[in-house]
Motif scaffolding. Structure first.
Motif, short mmCIF file in Angstrom:
data_model
loop_
_atom_site.label_atom_id
_atom_site.label_comp_id
_atom_site.label_asym_id
_atom_site.label_seq_id
_atom_site.Cartn_x
_atom_site.Cartn_y
_atom_site.Cartn_z
N ALA A 57 -92.82 -48.26 22.95
CA ALA A 57 -92.85 -49.59 22.41
C ALA A 57 -92.10 -48.99 20.81
O ALA A 57 -91.13 -50.24 20.91
CB ALA A 57 -93.97 -50.10 22.14
N LEU A 58 -91.77 -48.01 20.19
CA LEU A 58 -91.02 -47.33 19.23
C LEU A 58 -89.75 -47.73 19.62
O LEU A 58 -88.99 -47.93 18.80
CB LEU A 58 -91.86 -46.42 18.80
N LEU A 59 -89.45 -46.24 20.29
CA LEU A 59 -87.83 -46.35 20.96
C LEU A 59 -87.12 -47.63 21.19
O LEU A 59 -86.04 -47.59 20.77
CB LEU A 59 -87.85 -45.22 21.70
N ASP A 60 -88.29 -47.93 21.95
CA ASP A 60 -87.11 -49.13 22.31
C ASP A 60 -86.53 -50.53 20.99
O ASP A 60 -85.99 -51.06 20.72
CB ASP A 60 -88.49 -50.64 22.97
N LEU A 61 -88.18 -50.40 19.88
CA LEU A 61 -88.43 -50.92 19.18
C LEU A 61 -86.93 -51.06 17.77
O LEU A 61 -86.11 -51.86 17.61
CB LEU A 61 -89.16 -51.09 18.58
N TYR A 62 -85.98 -49.90 18.22
CA TYR A 62 -85.33 -49.54 17.36
C TYR A 62 -84.29 -48.88 17.78
O TYR A 62 -82.98 -48.35 17.00
CB TYR A 62 -85.98 -48.32 16.49
N GLY A 63 -83.76 -48.83 19.30
CA GLY A 63 -82.06 -49.38 19.69
C GLY A 63 -82.01 -47.69 20.66
O GLY A 63 -81.32 -47.36 20.96
N TYR A 64 -82.99 -46.99 21.14
CA TYR A 64 -83.14 -45.68 21.78
C TYR A 64 -83.82 -46.12 23.20
O TYR A 64 -84.91 -46.31 23.25
CB TYR A 64 -84.39 -44.74 21.09
N VAL A 65 -82.64 -46.87 23.88
CA VAL A 65 -82.40 -47.72 25.04
C VAL A 65 -82.10 -46.84 25.84
O VAL A 65 -80.55 -46.31 25.45
CB VAL A 65 -82.39 -49.03 25.04
N ASP A 66 -82.38 -46.92 27.44
CA ASP A 66 -81.54 -46.17 28.80
C ASP A 66 -80.16 -47.10 28.76
O ASP A 66 -80.38 -48.56 29.21
CB ASP A 66 -82.10 -45.51 29.81
N ARG A 67 -78.71 -47.37 27.60
CA ARG A 67 -78.22 -48.20 28.24
C ARG A 67 -76.93 -47.97 29.94
O ARG A 67 -76.53 -49.00 30.06
CB ARG A 67 -76.56 -48.12 27.01
N PRO A 82 -79.23 -45.14 19.34
CA PRO A 82 -78.37 -46.81 19.06
C PRO A 82 -77.47 -46.97 19.35
O PRO A 82 -77.04 -48.03 18.74
CB PRO A 82 -79.33 -46.83 17.81
N ASP A 83 -76.60 -46.37 18.82
CA ASP A 83 -75.05 -46.76 19.10
C ASP A 83 -74.06 -46.01 19.83
O ASP A 83 -72.70 -45.97 20.17
CB ASP A 83 -74.08 -45.67 17.50
N GLY A 84 -75.51 -45.64 20.80
CA GLY A 84 -74.89 -45.06 21.93
C GLY A 84 -74.39 -44.00 22.32
O GLY A 84 -74.04 -43.02 23.94
N ARG A 85 -74.47 -43.10 21.72
CA ARG A 85 -74.19 -41.68 22.31
C ARG A 85 -75.76 -41.14 22.68
O ARG A 85 -76.82 -41.20 22.57
CB ARG A 85 -74.09 -40.96 20.34
N ALA A 111 -91.39 -38.01 29.70
CA ALA A 111 -92.59 -39.37 30.13
C ALA A 111 -92.03 -40.73 29.19
O ALA A 111 -92.39 -41.91 29.21
CB ALA A 111 -94.10 -39.14 30.16
N ILE A 112 -91.14 -40.04 28.11
CA ILE A 112 -90.49 -41.54 27.45
C ILE A 112 -89.03 -41.31 27.43
O ILE A 112 -88.75 -41.98 26.70
CB ILE A 112 -91.24 -40.79 25.94
N GLY A 113 -88.77 -41.06 28.89
CA GLY A 113 -86.87 -40.70 28.53
C GLY A 113 -86.09 -40.09 28.03
O GLY A 113 -85.03 -40.64 27.25
N VAL A 114 -86.72 -39.06 26.74
CA VAL A 114 -86.11 -38.45 26.02
C VAL A 114 -85.34 -37.07 26.52
O VAL A 114 -86.56 -36.11 26.62
CB VAL A 114 -86.72 -38.35 24.84
N ARG A 115 -83.90 -36.67 26.54
CA ARG A 115 -83.74 -35.63 27.08
C ARG A 115 -83.73 -34.10 26.14
O ARG A 115 -83.53 -34.40 25.01
CB ARG A 115 -82.53 -35.15 27.86
N ILE A 116 -85.01 -33.14 26.88
CA ILE A 116 -84.99 -32.14 26.04
C ILE A 116 -84.36 -30.83 26.25
O ILE A 116 -84.25 -30.77 27.76
CB ILE A 116 -85.90 -32.35 25.52
#
Length: 601
Positions: A418-428, A437-440, A467-472
């Motif tokens: 939810a935090l990531l969604d709120l601040y623009g870290y989404v799967d575009r 947030p800038d699309g990179r 689990a939260i959709g973040v590549r590492i």
């Protein structure tokens, strides 16, 4: 490598016959009293002014001596004179500290002294502290020394930097004065009520001789010469370290003051009190990075101490916290304690992806922290040998509150998403991974080491981030290489640990202090509000005001999240028959000279 392969090949046979059968005494070594054990991480060198890692500092703590030390068995911790004659004279509201050095203390013999015995004098203490300010030394602890605010020391350093001339060791300053041959005086700009604790850190602030530094120049890290109970006898970098009794060591008798109700401590003291220090003739350290060979080296009688039983073997060694019966039959003893340490992951605050104080960057780090399953890490990787960390302050130290609870220990992937969604870290782009947030692309790069435990921790990080959709991605290198890169600000994330060197909980808060950025503050966190708290805490005595500042500092640390604080660890140690007097120190690792290893039959 050949030795490690041999150990690994013996694993199945050793375990198949049972722990008791696998453990066997070493070959006879005559009457020499030798302690053997292994470091799990390689050392970096032995110049006190240039090191910061635990393993190098464990060695230098036995080669060099500060003015004071912590009593080996006293709980709570108590400072006692080491090279000082007595406790310091404190004046001017904790700004002036005067110490008398005990005459008749000598450095270990070395070619730098041209065949002469070299006595420790006040000028050596002054010189040793000045070395931290010398720009050419590039000490990672300069910021700590600068924060003590010795009158004139920072200005002397700036003079060298501006003039681009060598640091002037011969220029007298008010902050560090040799009043006579055996009297040293420290004058500080601001009150430092706990300054005596600094004077008890032998591994960093033990005295060095100027002529030794000038004799060996850029090879000084390979030629440590101190007044300590041992001298460096041989060294194969990242492989083997041997310390031998210093024949010049003064007559010093074993003494410690355990509490009256400390039965174990009283028994140790009764057996060893009055014997001449060091009790050992030699300490032999192997570097065994993998847990399996290190465990086997103890079972096979190649080590007398298993310092920090690897987590994957704890249930075999000390099930339920008690020594396994088959080991007990062989005379092996075990002890488990909650230590004053902390395991953490730092986020590089200068990194364009995860660094900075902008709301979206703070939100990203807090989301990553919420996604880390500490319970799973402690249960599976650490085998229950830890408790979750709620703040940077470690157990058993001032400022630690066992009732303090924070977001840091929460595991809440839904809230993280939810935090990531709120601040623009989404799967575009629909590939299943979030973007910035800038699309990179949002890609985390985690520095790690090639050992089994780190592989397990990497798997957990991978699971948590998936689990939260973040590549590492994981960047594997040896520990010393990662440390060098971390200091240079070249790592985005790295997991490290820190142990207390004294009873003041403020030490860990220094890892958040702006002027320490790139040094102890590997995260490079800079927050004026936090720095102001840190500076105030350094100036005032312990009491209600300081406790309130501890609370504010802890809350800021968790809120801005430059680190993920994982846990405080239990440590279990196994002791072979014949090892006498060992008990994990309350602070740091200065104990080799205070234990005995009975000769092997």
């Amino acid at each position: 490598m050949k030795r490690r392969q041999t150990l690994a090949l013996g694993l199945s046979a050793g375990l198949a016959t049972g722990l008791g059968a696998a453990f066997a005494p070493a070959a006879a070594q005559g009457t020499a009293r030798v302690l053997r054990y292994a470091f799990q991480v390689a050392e970096t060198g032995f110049d006190p002014a240039q090191i910061s890692d635990t393993y190098s500092r464990t060695v230098t703590a036995h080669l060099f001596e500060a003015l004071y030390a912590f009593d080996h068995l006293a709980r709570p911790a108590k400072l006692v004179p080491l090279t000082a004659e007595d406790h310091p004279l404190v004046e001017n509201d904790y700004r002036r500290w005067t110490v008398k050095i005990r005459p008749g203390i000598y450095f270990a013999d070395d070619p730098a002294f041209k065949g002469q015995k070299r006595e420790l004098v006040a000028a050596d203490v002054v010189y040793s502290f000045k070395r931290f300010a010398d720009p050419a030394v590039k000490s990672p602890f300069w910021a700590s020394i600068e924060d003590l605010k010795f009158l004139g020391l920072a200005a002397l350093r700036q003079q060298a930097l501006k003039s681009k001339q060598p640091f002037s060791y011969d220029t007298p300053i008010e902050g560090l004065r040799a009043l006579d041959r055996y009297t040293v005086q420290f004058n500080l700009e601001e009150p430092r009520p706990r300054f005596q604790d600094t004077l008890a850190v032998s591994d960093l602030y033990g005295s060095v001789a100027r002529e030794v530094v000038e004799f060996y120049k850029d090879k000084i890290a390979e030629h440590p010469v101190g007044t300590g109970p041992f001298r460096l006898a041989s060294w194969r970098r990242s492989s083997r370290i041997v310390l031998a009794r210093n024949p010049n060591y003064r007559e010093r008798l074993w003494d410690a003051q355990p509490a009256p109700d400390d039965a174990e401590g009283q028994a140790i003291a009764a057996k060893l009190r009055g014997r001449r220090v060091p009790l050992l003739d030699r300490v032999e350290i192997s570097i065994i990075e993998e847990s399996q060979p290190r465990w086997l080296s103890f079972l096979n009688g190649e080590a007398d101490l298993l310092d920090r039983v690897p987590a994957e073997f704890i249930d075999m060694a000390m099930p339920g916290g008690v020594i396994a019966p088959n080991l007990a039959k062989r005379g092996v003893r075990g002890r488990r304690v909650l230590t004053s340490d902390i395991v953490m992951t730092f986020y590089n605050m200068d990194d364009p992806v995860i660094g900075g104080l902008a709301p979206e960057k703070v939100a990203l780090r807090r989301a990553l922290n919420l996604a880390v399953d500490l319970d799973r890490e402690i249960r599976l990787v650490r085998r229950g040998m830890a408790i979750p960390a709620q703040s940077p302050v470690m157990p058993h130290l001032s400022g630690y509150d066992p009732a303090f609870k924070s977001e840091n220990s929460d595991y809440d992937p839904a809230r993280a998403r939810a935090l990531l969604d709120l601040y623009g870290y989404v799967d575009r782009d629909g590939d299943g991974w979030r973007e910035l947030p800038d699309g990179r692309p949002l890609v985390l790069q985690y520095a790690t080491q090639p050992d089994q435990q780190n592989r397990q921790l990497n798997e957990l990080w991978q699971r948590n981030m998936d689990a939260i959709g973040v590549r590492i991605e994981f960047k594997i290198a040896k520990w010393p290489e990662n440390l060098k890169a971390a200091r240079a600000g070249k790592l985005q994330m790295w997991g490290v640990a820190s142990a207390a060197t004294g009873g003041d909980g403020m030490g860990m808060l220094t890892r958040y202090y702006g002027p320490q950025a790139g040094l102890q503050n590997l995260a490079r966190f800079r927050l004026p509000a936090f720095d102001a708290i840190h500076e105030r805490m350094a100036q005032i005595p312990d009491g209600p005001e300081r406790l309130a500042l501890f609370d504010r500092a802890k809350r800021l640390a968790v809120a801005y999240a430059p680190y993920k604080l994982h846990c405080h660890r239990y440590q279990a140690d196994l002791m072979a028959p014949g090892l006498v007097g060992y008990r994990r120190p309350a602070f740091w690792n200065t104990w080799w000279h205070l234990v005995d290893m009975e000769p092997r039959a």
